[in-house]
Scaffold this motif. Structure first.
Motif, PDB file in Angstrom:
ATOM      1  N   GLN A 161     -48.778  38.723  40.006  1.00 38.60           N
ATOM      2  CA  GLN A 161     -47.501  38.086  39.727  1.00 38.60           C
ATOM      3  C   GLN A 161     -46.657  38.935  38.781  1.00 38.60           C
ATOM      4  O   GLN A 161     -45.441  39.093  38.982  1.00 38.60           O
ATOM      5  CB  GLN A 161     -47.735  36.697  39.123  1.00 38.60           C
ATOM      6  CG  GLN A 161     -48.441  35.716  40.068  1.00 38.60           C
ATOM      7  CD  GLN A 161     -49.957  35.777  39.963  1.00 38.60           C
ATOM      8  OE1 GLN A 161     -50.536  36.849  39.722  1.00 38.60           O
ATOM      9  NE2 GLN A 161     -50.606  34.638  40.158  1.00 38.60           N
ATOM     10  N   GLN A 162     -47.271  39.481  37.747  1.00 38.26           N
ATOM     11  CA  GLN A 162     -46.550  40.306  36.786  1.00 38.26           C
ATOM     12  C   GLN A 162     -46.017  41.578  37.441  1.00 38.26           C
ATOM     13  O   GLN A 162     -44.862  41.964  37.225  1.00 38.26           O
ATOM     14  CB  GLN A 162     -47.470  40.664  35.617  1.00 38.26           C
ATOM     15  CG  GLN A 162     -47.891  39.470  34.777  1.00 38.26           C
ATOM     16  CD  GLN A 162     -48.891  39.860  33.702  1.00 38.26           C
ATOM     17  OE1 GLN A 162     -49.022  41.038  33.346  1.00 38.26           O
ATOM     18  NE2 GLN A 162     -49.606  38.877  33.175  1.00 38.26           N
ATOM     19  N   GLN A 207     -57.231  40.272  40.843  1.00 36.25           N
ATOM     20  CA  GLN A 207     -55.928  40.489  40.209  1.00 36.25           C
ATOM     21  C   GLN A 207     -55.045  39.257  40.319  1.00 36.25           C
ATOM     22  O   GLN A 207     -54.283  38.945  39.399  1.00 36.25           O
ATOM     23  CB  GLN A 207     -55.230  41.684  40.874  1.00 36.25           C
ATOM     24  CG  GLN A 207     -55.890  43.023  40.588  1.00 36.25           C
ATOM     25  CD  GLN A 207     -55.263  44.139  41.406  1.00 36.25           C
ATOM     26  OE1 GLN A 207     -54.954  43.961  42.579  1.00 36.25           O
ATOM     27  NE2 GLN A 207     -55.071  45.299  40.786  1.00 36.25           N
ATOM     28  N   ASN A 208     -55.134  38.564  41.434  1.00 34.29           N
ATOM     29  CA  ASN A 208     -54.348  37.341  41.603  1.00 34.29           C
ATOM     30  C   ASN A 208     -54.808  36.270  40.618  1.00 34.29           C
ATOM     31  O   ASN A 208     -53.983  35.594  39.988  1.00 34.29           O
ATOM     32  CB  ASN A 208     -54.497  36.839  43.046  1.00 34.29           C
ATOM     33  CG  ASN A 208     -53.481  35.782  43.408  1.00 34.29           C
ATOM     34  OD1 ASN A 208     -52.370  35.744  42.883  1.00 34.29           O
ATOM     35  ND2 ASN A 208     -53.847  34.903  44.322  1.00 34.29           N
ATOM     36  N   LEU A 209     -56.122  36.124  40.473  1.00 39.76           N
ATOM     37  CA  LEU A 209     -56.656  35.137  39.535  1.00 39.76           C
ATOM     38  C   LEU A 209     -56.299  35.487  38.090  1.00 39.76           C
ATOM     39  O   LEU A 209     -56.101  34.593  37.256  1.00 39.76           O
ATOM     40  CB  LEU A 209     -58.179  35.053  39.681  1.00 39.76           C
ATOM     41  CG  LEU A 209     -58.710  34.555  41.031  1.00 39.76           C
ATOM     42  CD1 LEU A 209     -60.241  34.593  41.048  1.00 39.76           C
ATOM     43  CD2 LEU A 209     -58.214  33.144  41.334  1.00 39.76           C
ATOM     44  N   GLU A 210     -56.202  36.777  37.797  1.00 42.93           N
ATOM     45  CA  GLU A 210     -55.866  37.216  36.441  1.00 42.93           C
ATOM     46  C   GLU A 210     -54.379  37.123  36.135  1.00 42.93           C
ATOM     47  O   GLU A 210     -53.971  37.214  34.986  1.00 42.93           O
ATOM     48  CB  GLU A 210     -56.306  38.673  36.234  1.00 42.93           C
ATOM     49  CG  GLU A 210     -57.806  38.881  36.185  1.00 42.93           C
ATOM     50  CD  GLU A 210     -58.140  40.323  35.841  1.00 42.93           C
ATOM     51  OE1 GLU A 210     -57.818  41.195  36.664  1.00 42.93           O
ATOM     52  OE2 GLU A 210     -58.679  40.555  34.750  1.00 42.93           O
ATOM     53  N   GLY A 211     -53.551  36.982  37.187  1.00 45.79           N
ATOM     54  CA  GLY A 211     -52.106  36.965  36.990  1.00 45.79           C
ATOM     55  C   GLY A 211     -51.465  38.334  37.074  1.00 45.79           C
ATOM     56  O   GLY A 211     -50.243  38.469  36.920  1.00 45.79           O
ATOM     57  N   THR A 212     -52.263  39.355  37.342  1.00 48.78           N
ATOM     58  CA  THR A 212     -51.746  40.717  37.415  1.00 48.78           C
ATOM     59  C   THR A 212     -50.756  40.883  38.558  1.00 48.78           C
ATOM     60  O   THR A 212     -49.698  41.513  38.402  1.00 48.78           O
ATOM     61  CB  THR A 212     -52.896  41.729  37.591  1.00 48.78           C
ATOM     62  OG1 THR A 212     -53.819  41.589  36.517  1.00 48.78           O
ATOM     63  CG2 THR A 212     -52.373  43.164  37.632  1.00 48.78           C
ATOM     64  N   ARG A 254     -62.416  34.124  32.623  1.00 50.15           N
ATOM     65  CA  ARG A 254     -61.767  33.314  33.658  1.00 50.15           C
ATOM     66  C   ARG A 254     -62.794  32.869  34.684  1.00 50.15           C
ATOM     67  O   ARG A 254     -63.709  33.607  35.015  1.00 50.15           O
ATOM     68  CB  ARG A 254     -60.667  34.111  34.376  1.00 50.15           C
ATOM     69  CG  ARG A 254     -59.502  34.514  33.490  1.00 50.15           C
ATOM     70  CD  ARG A 254     -58.480  35.310  34.275  1.00 50.15           C
ATOM     71  NE  ARG A 254     -57.372  35.750  33.449  1.00 50.15           N
ATOM     72  CZ  ARG A 254     -56.283  35.024  33.196  1.00 50.15           C
ATOM     73  NH1 ARG A 254     -56.169  33.825  33.762  1.00 50.15           N
ATOM     74  NH2 ARG A 254     -55.319  35.479  32.429  1.00 50.15           N
ATOM     75  N   ARG A 278     -54.342  32.655  49.249  1.00 49.03           N
ATOM     76  CA  ARG A 278     -55.632  33.151  48.759  1.00 49.03           C
ATOM     77  C   ARG A 278     -56.591  33.444  49.902  1.00 49.03           C
ATOM     78  O   ARG A 278     -57.779  33.116  49.849  1.00 49.03           O
ATOM     79  CB  ARG A 278     -56.267  32.163  47.777  1.00 49.03           C
ATOM     80  CG  ARG A 278     -55.516  32.038  46.466  1.00 49.03           C
ATOM     81  CD  ARG A 278     -56.284  31.222  45.459  1.00 49.03           C
ATOM     82  NE  ARG A 278     -55.614  31.194  44.164  1.00 49.03           N
ATOM     83  CZ  ARG A 278     -56.105  30.615  43.071  1.00 49.03           C
ATOM     84  NH1 ARG A 278     -57.292  30.013  43.124  1.00 49.03           N
ATOM     85  NH2 ARG A 278     -55.441  30.635  41.935  1.00 49.03           N
ATOM     86  N   SER A 315     -43.144  40.837  39.931  1.00 48.10           N
ATOM     87  CA  SER A 315     -41.911  40.529  39.207  1.00 48.10           C
ATOM     88  C   SER A 315     -41.256  41.803  38.678  1.00 48.10           C
ATOM     89  O   SER A 315     -40.046  41.983  38.798  1.00 48.10           O
ATOM     90  CB  SER A 315     -42.218  39.575  38.049  1.00 48.10           C
ATOM     91  OG  SER A 315     -41.070  39.340  37.259  1.00 48.10           O
ATOM     92  N   THR A 322     -51.725  49.229  40.959  1.00 45.01           N
ATOM     93  CA  THR A 322     -52.362  47.995  41.425  1.00 45.01           C
ATOM     94  C   THR A 322     -53.499  48.297  42.380  1.00 45.01           C
ATOM     95  O   THR A 322     -54.596  47.711  42.291  1.00 45.01           O
ATOM     96  CB  THR A 322     -51.322  47.097  42.122  1.00 45.01           C
ATOM     97  OG1 THR A 322     -50.231  46.851  41.231  1.00 45.01           O
ATOM     98  CG2 THR A 322     -51.937  45.767  42.534  1.00 45.01           C
TER      99      THR A 322
END
Length: 268
Positions: free
Chosen positions: A160-161, A153-158, A82, A116, A164, A181
């Motif tokens: 958000q997952q 973690q935000n850039l990786e999508g962690t 990424r 961000r 949720s 986290t």
């Protein structure tokens, strides 16, 4: 710790509350002092002028953040496939308004994934030194690098997952996900520390011990005990002092993002 790295001020992180949030309380109001990616920038100071100490902290943080940008611009593409995007640092005093809502200095450093930006109170380092017994340049750098970890973690999508999933489970399970986290962000901070040592020669004798001491000081068990409370593991949101030290050192010793998968280690 010796200053190293290139110019520029970017940042990273996540942690909408470092361990200090629930310990000291929360308040709300506007931005007081900002540092954008292009350098120092005034942002509607409410009362007190920027002090010499504030300026010194701002310069120190700028150097650390520039180092994190240089490290993660290489590590994230190489290890996670990424691209890295620089975030923004906001220094404030007292209260601040972010895209995630209002906050006070009582929260300690926090990362807002919505804009961000990493928010850092100008008095925070004094708090670490005077009330938490965790002073020293590399102790402060560890905290910044932890926030950097949340940005990763935000850039990786962690993030958000996790957010949720936390909305669909019990409070105890939600807390446990928060701990995982935070520990992963500690592990990423360890990766940065290793890279900083190898690339910039920023580690001096005793620096790593300062970071380990800071990780210990922000453990949930230590903070709850300091507040006169019996540590309650089900209420932990950041991890025990032992866990935080362990994951920081796992990142430092391995230098591998794959070794920072706290979720897989927990069987998720």
């Amino acid at each position: 710790m010796r200053a190293g790295g290139a110019g520029g001020v970017g940042i990273v992180g996540m942690l909408v509350v470092l361990a200090f949030g629930y310990f000291f309380g929360i308040d709300i109001s506007p931005v007081v002092q900002g540092l954008d990616q292009g350098g120092p920038q005034q942002a509607g100071r409410q009362s007190a002028q920027l002090s010499e100490a504030d300026r010194a902290y701002g310069e120190f943080v700028s150097v650390v953040l520039a180092d994190t940008e240089e490290v993660w611009s290489d590590v994230l593409p190489a290890q996670a496939g990424r691209d890295y995007a620089d975030p923004t640092l906001v220094l404030f005093s007292g209260v601040v308004q972010s895209a995630c809502g209002g906050a006070s200095s009582a929260m300690g450093p926090f990362y807002c994934p919505n804009d961000r930006k990493v928010y850092l109170d100008t008095d925070f380092f004094d708090l670490m030194r005077q009330k938490m017994g965790a002073g020293g340049d590399f102790a402060y750098a560890y905290v910044i690098a932890h926030e950097v970890g949340h940005h990763i973690q935000n850039l990786e999508g962690t993030l958000q997952q996790v957010n949720s999933l936390r909305g669909r489970v019990s409070q105890a399970d939600s807390n446990a996900l928060s701990v995982l986290t935070e520990l992963q962000a500690d592990c990423y901070a360890g990766i940065w520390a290793r890279q900083a040592s190898e690339r910039f020669g920023t580690l001096e004798e005793g620096d790593l011990e300062e970071a380990i001491g800071a990780a210990h000081a922000v453990g949930d068990d230590v903070i709850q005990s300091s507040a006169g409370r019996t540590p309650m593991p089900d209420s932990f949101t950041h991890g025990s002092s032992a866990q935080r030290r362990e994951w920081l050192m796992r990142g430092f010793n391995s230098g591998d993002m794959g070794q920072c998968d706290t979720f897989a280690a927990a069987g998720l």
